[in-house]
Write a protein that holds these residues in place. Structure first.
Motif, PDB file in Angstrom:
ATOM      1  N   GLN A 286       0.795  -1.225   0.000  1.00  0.00           N
ATOM      2  CA  GLN A 286       0.000   0.000   0.000  1.00  0.00           C
ATOM      3  C   GLN A 286       0.831   1.280   0.000  1.00  0.00           C
ATOM      4  N   VAL A 287       2.156   1.176   0.182  1.00  0.00           N
ATOM      5  CA  VAL A 287       2.972   2.396   0.211  1.00  0.00           C
ATOM      6  C   VAL A 287       3.565   2.723  -1.157  1.00  0.00           C
ATOM      7  N   ARG A 288       3.231   1.921  -2.176  1.00  0.00           N
ATOM      8  CA  ARG A 288       3.762   2.130  -3.520  1.00  0.00           C
ATOM      9  C   ARG A 288       5.294   2.173  -3.480  1.00  0.00           C
ATOM     10  N   PRO A 289       5.962   1.004  -3.402  1.00  0.00           N
ATOM     11  CA  PRO A 289       7.428   0.947  -3.246  1.00  0.00           C
ATOM     12  C   PRO A 289       8.194   1.738  -4.287  1.00  0.00           C
ATOM     13  N   ALA A 290       7.666   1.812  -5.497  1.00  0.00           N
ATOM     14  CA  ALA A 290       8.386   2.520  -6.554  1.00  0.00           C
ATOM     15  C   ALA A 290       8.573   4.002  -6.249  1.00  0.00           C
ATOM     16  N   GLU A 291       7.743   4.553  -5.336  1.00  0.00           N
ATOM     17  CA  GLU A 291       7.872   5.954  -4.965  1.00  0.00           C
ATOM     18  C   GLU A 291       9.000   6.195  -3.960  1.00  0.00           C
ATOM     19  N   TRP A 292       9.542   5.117  -3.402  1.00  0.00           N
ATOM     20  CA  TRP A 292      10.613   5.218  -2.409  1.00  0.00           C
ATOM     21  C   TRP A 292      11.967   4.932  -3.050  1.00  0.00           C
ATOM     22  N   ASP A 293      13.024   5.371  -2.379  1.00  0.00           N
ATOM     23  CA  ASP A 293      14.374   5.085  -2.865  1.00  0.00           C
ATOM     24  C   ASP A 293      14.870   3.724  -2.404  1.00  0.00           C
ATOM     25  N   GLY A 294      14.155   3.109  -1.491  1.00  0.00           N
ATOM     26  CA  GLY A 294      14.561   1.791  -1.037  1.00  0.00           C
ATOM     27  C   GLY A 294      13.779   1.359   0.182  1.00  0.00           C
ATOM     28  N   ILE A 295      14.020   0.131   0.585  1.00  0.00           N
ATOM     29  CA  ILE A 295      13.407  -0.437   1.778  1.00  0.00           C
ATOM     30  C   ILE A 295      14.506  -0.991   2.676  1.00  0.00           C
ATOM     31  N   VAL A 296      14.384  -0.718   3.967  1.00  0.00           N
ATOM     32  CA  VAL A 296      15.308  -1.254   4.962  1.00  0.00           C
ATOM     33  C   VAL A 296      14.558  -2.290   5.779  1.00  0.00           C
ATOM     34  N   LEU A 297      15.038  -3.517   5.744  1.00  0.00           N
ATOM     35  CA  LEU A 297      14.428  -4.571   6.541  1.00  0.00           C
ATOM     36  C   LEU A 297      15.106  -4.597   7.910  1.00  0.00           C
ATOM     37  N   GLY A 298      14.329  -4.468   8.970  1.00  0.00           N
ATOM     38  CA  GLY A 298      14.877  -4.372  10.322  1.00  0.00           C
ATOM     39  C   GLY A 298      15.698  -5.576  10.729  1.00  0.00           C
ATOM     40  N   GLU A 299      16.327  -5.482  11.914  1.00  0.00           N
ATOM     41  CA  GLU A 299      17.258  -6.511  12.364  1.00  0.00           C
ATOM     42  C   GLU A 299      16.763  -7.278  13.585  1.00  0.00           C
ATOM     43  N   ALA A 300      15.674  -6.854  14.210  1.00  0.00           N
ATOM     44  CA  ALA A 300      15.281  -7.399  15.509  1.00  0.00           C
ATOM     45  C   ALA A 300      13.982  -8.192  15.429  1.00  0.00           C
ATOM     46  N   ILE A 301      13.921  -9.205  16.288  1.00  0.00           N
ATOM     47  CA  ILE A 301      12.693  -9.958  16.512  1.00  0.00           C
ATOM     48  C   ILE A 301      12.275  -9.719  17.957  1.00  0.00           C
ATOM     49  N   ARG A 302      11.095  -9.176  18.138  1.00  0.00           N
ATOM     50  CA  ARG A 302      10.653  -8.820  19.487  1.00  0.00           C
ATOM     51  C   ARG A 302      10.174 -10.044  20.259  1.00  0.00           C
ATOM     52  N   SER A 303      10.487 -10.040  21.551  1.00  0.00           N
ATOM     53  CA  SER A 303      10.071 -11.109  22.451  1.00  0.00           C
ATOM     54  C   SER A 303       9.670 -10.475  23.776  1.00  0.00           C
ATOM     55  N   GLU A 304       9.336 -11.305  24.751  1.00  0.00           N
ATOM     56  CA  GLU A 304       8.962 -10.782  26.062  1.00  0.00           C
ATOM     57  C   GLU A 304      10.131 -10.062  26.729  1.00  0.00           C
ATOM     58  N   GLU A 305      11.366 -10.499  26.432  1.00  0.00           N
ATOM     59  CA  GLU A 305      12.543  -9.876  27.050  1.00  0.00           C
ATOM     60  C   GLU A 305      12.928  -8.569  26.363  1.00  0.00           C
ATOM     61  N   GLY A 306      12.496  -8.382  25.114  1.00  0.00           N
ATOM     62  CA  GLY A 306      12.870  -7.186  24.383  1.00  0.00           C
ATOM     63  C   GLY A 306      13.087  -7.517  22.917  1.00  0.00           C
ATOM     64  N   ALA A 307      13.967  -6.765  22.269  1.00  0.00           N
ATOM     65  CA  ALA A 307      14.282  -6.972  20.858  1.00  0.00           C
ATOM     66  C   ALA A 307      15.518  -7.852  20.755  1.00  0.00           C
ATOM     67  N   VAL A 308      15.382  -8.990  20.086  1.00  0.00           N
ATOM     68  CA  VAL A 308      16.484  -9.940  19.932  1.00  0.00           C
ATOM     69  C   VAL A 308      17.178  -9.673  18.606  1.00  0.00           C
ATOM     70  N   VAL A 309      18.463  -9.330  18.690  1.00  0.00           N
ATOM     71  CA  VAL A 309      19.277  -9.071  17.502  1.00  0.00           C
ATOM     72  C   VAL A 309      20.354 -10.143  17.439  1.00  0.00           C
ATOM     73  N   GLY A 310      20.514 -10.788  16.300  1.00  0.00           N
ATOM     74  CA  GLY A 310      21.558 -11.798  16.212  1.00  0.00           C
ATOM     75  C   GLY A 310      21.203 -12.928  15.280  1.00  0.00           C
ATOM     76  N   LYS A 311      21.889 -14.037  15.449  1.00  0.00           N
ATOM     77  CA  LYS A 311      21.743 -15.180  14.559  1.00  0.00           C
ATOM     78  C   LYS A 311      20.306 -15.696  14.457  1.00  0.00           C
ATOM     79  N   PRO A 312      19.527 -15.688  15.551  1.00  0.00           N
ATOM     80  CA  PRO A 312      18.147 -16.162  15.425  1.00  0.00           C
ATOM     81  C   PRO A 312      17.310 -15.381  14.419  1.00  0.00           C
ATOM     82  N   ALA A 313      17.738 -14.177  14.064  1.00  0.00           N
ATOM     83  CA  ALA A 313      16.956 -13.354  13.132  1.00  0.00           C
ATOM     84  C   ALA A 313      17.293 -13.635  11.671  1.00  0.00           C
ATOM     85  N   PHE A 314      18.331 -14.440  11.420  1.00  0.00           N
ATOM     86  CA  PHE A 314      18.785 -14.576  10.033  1.00  0.00           C
ATOM     87  C   PHE A 314      17.764 -15.267   9.136  1.00  0.00           C
TER      88      PHE A 314
END
Length: 647
Positions: free
Chosen positions: A234-262
């Motif tokens: 719905q954001v019409r990607p062609a109108e943007w210069d790019g997309i950044v895919l985040g690095e974190a997976i949220r859990s009860e402890e917080g945002a998990v960054v690392g190998k589990p997100a690959f």
């Protein structure tokens, strides 16, 4: 500390991982920042890492020049403490953020989970706030990498307030930002509402800031495929210069960054590429811990990758390894043609001849030192015969032989290193090989003047230098601008980790030999003897002067010459160990082996032959030999195996 993987994995990571996560991070970043600000600090960082400029990796993101396809994630160094240092590691751009209008403090500490290779951030949006970020960016950055600022609204904001906050943040940050990551997705709103806000921000930023700042849509990694498709569609990607895919997976402890997100990152990148088509820039940043992770993401559709937890678990050499792996992959795919090898006489051939000349010269010097010891012009300088020297002190000729044989062994070692570096490195226009040859050669030829410190001119050495110096000068004409064609290990397995220990051994050996060469040369032009020398000779400098006032200058000439040659040899070895070691580079392992044997064989054999076996005197040699053998043994599996390629 600013250290490459061979010291990070072996020495520093075990210590840092015993500290709390935040303490370890702050210590590391402040140490790197301090070193980068000290006189000579940037040179030290570049020397240890040696990230060469490879134009084949350069690209543009909406008009912003990106030298390498690897970016630095914003959460790793939120205050920019070590950005100047890390800019030399092989990064092409740096993320700043998240940045919110007001500071957000974390209520709990960051946690590290080594077994899972993960980092847990209790508050994923913790940051110093807009005012502090602007103040920090207003200072001199110390590097030229483009900055992409990730803006975020305050938690609990309405959509109207979120829009105003983000617009205000981007206007304040515009003078310092090369582009923006717009992080507008909020779980409190529907996909349509999130898309409406993102589109509104894009339009209004374009109106206020113009078209020069790339705008990239930030997509949280832990959205389901359905949520992601609904939002992006719905954001019409062609109108943007790019997309950044985040690095974190949220859990009860917080945002998990690392190998589990690959795994999630890899799946989402492929889906985004299918949704957005080929032309749109996609930046992926989840769980890149070894070069193969980056290759997988790039092949799945990512344009760039960003690093965060990978630097913590793999080490600071990861961006360079990824860059080299990208080049290697392009070569395998045929998209990077192999350049023709330069002709023999274009430069590198002269260095091969110089190396052969050094080997032959060393062999002749060894033969003479093991038989007659002194040459006719030596005796003419002294005004004594060989028999008179032996009669004056029974151990004198043996002592002189020990200096000259060790010099001969060092000459052979240098010759082997030079020939191998010329044939396998300089011929293929490798910058690190040319740097090793140039640095070592300049020191080696300059050390000739040490011989003159006591007024003794060696005509044979002068003649050899007159023949070899033009070869050295001619060899340095060879261009050294080709990227490495043999990629690094793509996975951080046990063999790679063991090789870090092996590299540490050889780097330590190069440093130890360099120190030894400086010390020996320094002794040669000052006191000439160490206490063990005089104890072996059962004499004193005064007694030697009484025999012949030119005797000490002659011995000083030998000592200074050996010290200079050892220093020259050590520099070549050190640069090879720092920059040349790579998976499957068999020729270099054999060069270490064959290049080291003559020096150690000469040193040990002559000492035992003449009975000069004082343990303290030989202790440095024993230590160096132990480093040499350990380094070769630990590196053998890594340097002898074929490239690991894909998993």
């Amino acid at each position: 500390m600013t250290v490459p993987d061979w010291s990070y994995q072996t020495l520093f990571r075990p210590v840092l991982f015993r500290l709390p996560s935040e303490a370890a991070r702050d210590f590391t970043l402040h140490s790197m920042g301090l070193i980068s600000r000290l006189p000579g600090g940037p040179f030290l960082i570049r020397t240890l890492g040696h990230m060469e400029a490879w134009p084949v990796l350069a690209s543009e993101l909406a008009g912003v020049a990106i030298p390498y396809p690897v970016g630095l994630g914003g959460t790793l160094d939120p205050n920019g403490t070590a950005h100047k240092a890390m800019s030399a590691f092989g990064f092409g751009f740096i993320e700043i953020g998240p940045v919110t209008p007001e500071p957000i403090a974390a209520k709990r500490r960051i946690q590290r989970e080594p077994e899972a290779e993960a980092i847990v951030y209790p508050e994923p949006y913790a940051n110093a706030g807009l005012a502090e970020t602007v103040r920090r960016l207003g200072r001199k950055q110390g590097h030229r990498l483009p900055l992409f600022v990730r803006t975020r609204h305050m938690p609990g904001s309405s959509r109207e307030a979120a829009c105003a906050q983000q617009l205000g943040s981007m206007q304040a940050l515009a003078p310092y930002a090369g582009g923006f990551y717009i992080d507008a997705y909020d779980e409190a709103w529907s996909a349509e509402q999130n898309a409406e806000l993102a589109d509104r921000l894009r339009r209004e930023v374009r109106e206020r800031l113009g078209p020069d700042k790339p705008l990239l849509l930030y997509v949280p990694l832990d959205l389901t495929e359905q949520q992601m498709e609904a939002f992006v569609g719905q954001v019409r990607p062609a109108e943007w210069d790019g997309i950044v895919l985040g690095e974190a997976i949220r859990s009860e402890e917080g945002a998990v960054v690392g190998k589990p997100a690959f795994a999630a990152s890899l799946a989402r990148v492929g889906r985004l590429r299918r949704l957005c088509g080929r032309g749109l820039t996609i930046i992926a940043s989840g769980g890149v811990h070894d070069p193969q992770d980056a290759i997988d993401l790039l092949e799945a559709g990512a344009t760039y990758v960003q690093l965060h937890s990978g630097l913590v678990y793999a080490g600071p050499g990861l961006p360079k390894r990824i860059n080299e792996a990208v080049i290697s992959r392009r070569i395998q795919q045929g998209s990077l043609p192999e350049a023709a090898l330069p002709p023999f006489w274009s430069g590198w051939g002269w260095m091969c001849l110089l190396g052969i000349g050094m080997v032959i010269g060393g062999m002749l010097a060894w033969l003479i030192a093991a038989t007659d010891v002194v040459l006719p012009y030596d005796l003419a300088f002294l005004g004594l015969s060989r028999g008179e020297l032996a009669e004056a002190n029974a151990r004198l000729l043996g002592f002189m032989s020990h200096d000259r044989i060790t010099l001969a062994g060092t000459m052979i070692s240098i010759g082997i290193l030079y020939f191998q570096l010329a044939w396998h490195g300089l011929r293929r226009r490798q910058h690190w090989a040319k740097t090793a040859l140039m640095t070592s050669g300049l020191v080696g030829f300059s050390s000739f003047f040490l011989y003159l410190g006591y007024g003794y001119f060696d005509p044979l050495h002068a003649a050899a230098a007159a023949v070899l110096l033009p070869m050295f000068v001619l060899s340095m004409r060879t261009a050294a601008d080709a990227p490495p064609r043999d990629g690094p290990s793509r996975i951080n397995d046990r063999i790679w980790l063991r090789a870090q220990w092996g590299q540490l051994m050889l780097v330590s050996l190069g440093i130890a030999l360099a120190i030894g060469g400086v010390v020996i040369a320094g002794v040669g032009v000052t006191g000439v003897f160490v206490p063990q020398d005089l104890q072996y000779l059962c004499t004193s400098p005064a007694m030697l002067d009484a025999i012949n006032e030119r005797l000490v200058p002659l011995i000083a000439h030998d000592r200074a010459g050996f010290g200079g040659a050892l220093f020259s040899d050590a520099l070549a070895l050190l640069i090879m160990a720092l920059w040349g070691i790579n998976e499957g580079r068999r020729w270099l392992w054999w060069t270490f082996l064959l290049g080291g044997l003559p020096g150690f064989a000469a040193g040990f054999s002559v000492h035992y032959q003449i009975g000069y076996t004082d343990f303290i005197h030989l202790l440095p040699a024993y230590f160096a030999f132990a480093l040499y053998m350990a380094g070769l043994a630990l590196l053998y599996p890594y340097m002898m195996r074929r490239g690991t390629g894909a998993r």
